[in-house]
Scaffold this active site. Sequence first.
Site, mmCIF file in Angstrom:
data_model
loop_
_atom_site.group_PDB
_atom_site.id
_atom_site.type_symbol
_atom_site.label_atom_id
_atom_site.label_comp_id
_atom_site.label_asym_id
_atom_site.label_seq_id
_atom_site.Cartn_x
_atom_site.Cartn_y
_atom_site.Cartn_z
ATOM 1 N N ASN A 269 0.837 -1.199 0.000
ATOM 2 C CA ASN A 269 0.000 0.000 0.000
ATOM 3 C C ASN A 269 0.866 1.242 0.000
ATOM 4 O O ASN A 269 2.057 1.201 0.313
ATOM 5 C CB ASN A 269 -0.933 -0.001 1.218
ATOM 6 C CG ASN A 269 -1.977 -1.102 1.117
ATOM 7 O OD1 ASN A 269 -2.504 -1.361 0.038
ATOM 8 N ND2 ASN A 269 -2.267 -1.757 2.215
ATOM 9 N N CYS A 270 0.234 2.356 -0.338
ATOM 10 C CA CYS A 270 0.883 3.658 -0.370
ATOM 11 C C CYS A 270 1.659 3.879 0.927
ATOM 12 O O CYS A 270 1.140 3.566 1.988
ATOM 13 C CB CYS A 270 -0.192 4.733 -0.542
ATOM 14 S SG CYS A 270 0.474 6.383 -0.677
ATOM 15 N N PRO A 271 2.852 4.387 0.865
ATOM 16 C CA PRO A 271 3.582 4.910 -0.296
ATOM 17 C C PRO A 271 4.557 3.921 -0.920
ATOM 18 O O PRO A 271 5.376 4.316 -1.746
ATOM 19 C CB PRO A 271 4.347 6.079 0.316
ATOM 20 C CG PRO A 271 4.744 5.570 1.670
ATOM 21 C CD PRO A 271 3.546 4.725 2.117
ATOM 22 N N ASP B 45 -1.971 8.349 -7.105
ATOM 23 C CA ASP B 45 -0.610 8.510 -6.585
ATOM 24 C C ASP B 45 0.405 8.628 -7.719
ATOM 25 O O ASP B 45 1.288 9.486 -7.681
ATOM 26 C CB ASP B 45 -0.217 7.332 -5.685
ATOM 27 C CG ASP B 45 -1.001 7.291 -4.382
ATOM 28 O OD1 ASP B 45 -1.624 8.316 -4.019
ATOM 29 O OD2 ASP B 45 -0.991 6.238 -3.731
ATOM 30 N N ASP C 193 -3.014 -1.603 -5.134
ATOM 31 C CA ASP C 193 -3.482 -0.479 -4.318
ATOM 32 C C ASP C 193 -4.328 0.449 -5.196
ATOM 33 O O ASP C 193 -3.813 1.073 -6.123
ATOM 34 C CB ASP C 193 -2.281 0.265 -3.737
ATOM 35 C CG ASP C 193 -2.667 1.469 -2.887
ATOM 36 O OD1 ASP C 193 -3.878 1.653 -2.618
ATOM 37 O OD2 ASP C 193 -1.774 2.225 -2.496
#
Length: 75
Positions: free
Chosen positions: A13-15, A46, A40
């Site tokens: 998942n981010c980042p 993003d 994600d």
Amino acid sequence: MQIDKEIDTRGLNCPLPILKAKKALTDMQSGQLLRVISTDGGSLRDFQAFSKQTGNELVEQQTVGEDFIHVLRRR
């Protein structure tokens, strides 16, 4: 499309997908293409923001099943 490097960030998942893409791009030559595969859902926006901030061109984004695929051209 000739992909020069591909990274699989599924399950991250981010980042983390962005950080892994950033690291991969530093090892690449200008003009080369990087494909990032992610699961994600936030990675769509993003990578758009990442492209604008870094000057690396976002060539393509697509959704294939549960995967989000991003292709970036190294600046």
